[in-house]
Design a protein around this motif. Structure first.
Motif, short mmCIF file in Angstrom:
data_model
loop_
_atom_site.label_atom_id
_atom_site.label_comp_id
_atom_site.label_asym_id
_atom_site.label_seq_id
_atom_site.Cartn_x
_atom_site.Cartn_y
_atom_site.Cartn_z
N ALA A 100 23.70 45.97 41.39
CA ALA A 100 22.74 47.07 41.41
C ALA A 100 22.82 47.98 40.20
N ASP A 101 24.02 48.20 39.66
CA ASP A 101 24.15 49.10 38.51
C ASP A 101 24.09 48.35 37.18
N GLY A 102 23.88 47.04 37.23
CA GLY A 102 23.73 46.25 36.02
C GLY A 102 25.03 45.82 35.37
N ILE A 103 26.17 46.24 35.95
CA ILE A 103 27.48 45.90 35.38
C ILE A 103 28.38 45.42 36.51
N LEU A 104 28.99 44.27 36.32
CA LEU A 104 29.95 43.77 37.31
C LEU A 104 31.35 44.10 36.81
N HIS A 105 31.99 45.03 37.47
CA HIS A 105 33.34 45.44 37.12
C HIS A 105 34.35 44.47 37.73
N GLN A 106 35.52 44.35 37.12
CA GLN A 106 36.54 43.42 37.62
C GLN A 106 36.88 43.61 39.09
N PRO A 107 37.06 44.83 39.58
CA PRO A 107 37.35 44.97 41.02
C PRO A 107 36.21 44.46 41.91
N GLU A 108 34.98 44.63 41.46
CA GLU A 108 33.84 44.10 42.23
C GLU A 108 33.86 42.58 42.23
N LEU A 109 34.16 41.99 41.08
CA LEU A 109 34.23 40.53 40.99
C LEU A 109 35.34 39.99 41.90
N ARG A 110 36.47 40.70 41.94
CA ARG A 110 37.57 40.28 42.82
C ARG A 110 37.17 40.42 44.28
N MET A 111 36.43 41.49 44.60
CA MET A 111 35.99 41.68 45.99
C MET A 111 34.98 40.60 46.37
N LEU A 112 34.08 40.25 45.47
CA LEU A 112 33.13 39.17 45.76
C LEU A 112 33.88 37.86 45.98
N GLU A 113 34.91 37.62 45.19
CA GLU A 113 35.74 36.42 45.37
C GLU A 113 36.39 36.44 46.75
N GLU A 114 36.86 37.61 47.16
CA GLU A 114 37.48 37.77 48.48
C GLU A 114 36.46 37.51 49.59
N VAL A 115 35.26 38.03 49.43
CA VAL A 115 34.20 37.81 50.43
C VAL A 115 33.90 36.32 50.52
N ARG A 116 33.74 35.67 49.36
CA ARG A 116 33.50 34.22 49.35
C ARG A 116 34.57 33.48 50.12
N SER A 117 35.80 33.83 49.86
CA SER A 117 36.93 33.15 50.48
C SER A 117 37.00 33.44 51.99
N VAL A 127 27.12 30.06 43.98
CA VAL A 127 26.53 30.10 42.64
C VAL A 127 25.04 30.40 42.72
N ALA A 128 24.35 29.79 43.65
CA ALA A 128 22.91 30.04 43.81
C ALA A 128 22.66 31.49 44.23
N ILE A 129 23.45 32.00 45.14
CA ILE A 129 23.30 33.39 45.59
C ILE A 129 23.58 34.34 44.42
N GLU A 130 24.62 34.08 43.67
CA GLU A 130 24.97 34.93 42.53
C GLU A 130 23.87 34.90 41.47
N TRP A 131 23.33 33.73 41.21
CA TRP A 131 22.24 33.61 40.23
C TRP A 131 21.05 34.44 40.69
N GLY A 132 20.71 34.34 41.98
CA GLY A 132 19.59 35.12 42.53
C GLY A 132 19.80 36.61 42.34
N ALA A 133 21.00 37.09 42.61
CA ALA A 133 21.30 38.52 42.43
C ALA A 133 21.18 38.91 40.96
N ARG A 134 21.69 38.06 40.10
CA ARG A 134 21.63 38.37 38.67
C ARG A 134 20.20 38.52 38.19
N VAL A 135 19.35 37.58 38.55
CA VAL A 135 17.96 37.64 38.06
C VAL A 135 17.16 38.75 38.73
N ARG A 136 17.52 39.13 39.94
CA ARG A 136 16.83 40.25 40.59
C ARG A 136 17.17 41.59 39.96
N HIS A 137 18.32 41.68 39.32
CA HIS A 137 18.78 42.97 38.80
C HIS A 137 18.84 43.03 37.29
#
Length: 140
Positions: A100-117, A127-137
């Motif tokens: 949403a803020d246009g920047i993926l910070h390392q803690p957010e990336l780690r949290m997304l990894e945790e959610v995935r796991s 990967v498809a979900i992440e791509w969709g989020a990227r292009v939407r924002h």
């Protein structure tokens, strides 16, 4: 926090995942809060959801983040409340909040990894979900 954790509705669980991603870098940005509110206000899965519950769920997430095993407890609550068929929805919402803020910070990336796991999101689907989020924002 009390010894008895609150139970969550399925929609509360989705909100909890979004709040957790937002709070993961210890900076809750306005753009992320607006993204959460916008999704709750406009997505069909939240049609019957009381928006005032966001604050209650957010406080629960913040309190769990203060506990030593809080993240594990949070995911336990989420898995208990949310049917597995909505795990990918939770991940998609989490990705939208992170982007949403246009920047993926390392803690957010780690949290997304945790959610995935924790929610056992298939890597190809992730990967498809992440791509969709990227292009939407994306911004110009």
């Amino acid at each position: 926090m009390t010894d008895t954790l609150p139970s969550l509705s399925p929609q509360d669980a989705l909100v909890a995942v979004m709040v957790a991603v937002s709070a993961s870098d210890e900076t809750i940005r306005t753009s992320e809060l607006i993204a959460i509110e916008r999704m709750v206000n406009h997505m069909p899965i939240f049609a019957s959801y009381d928006i005032d519950r966001i604050a209650v769920v957010a406080q629960t997430v913040y309190a769990l983040f203060e506990e030593e095993e809080g993240l594990e407890a949070l995911f336990g609550l989420v898995r208990d409340a949310l049917p597995a068929k909505y795990f990918e929805t939770a991940y998609a919402l989490a990705c939208d909040v992170a982007a949403a803020d246009g920047i993926l910070h390392q803690p957010e990336l780690r949290m997304l990894e945790e959610v995935r796991s924790e929610l056992a999101i298939d890597r190809l689907h992730a990967v498809a979900i992440e791509w969709g989020a990227r292009v939407r924002h994306v911004t110009l």
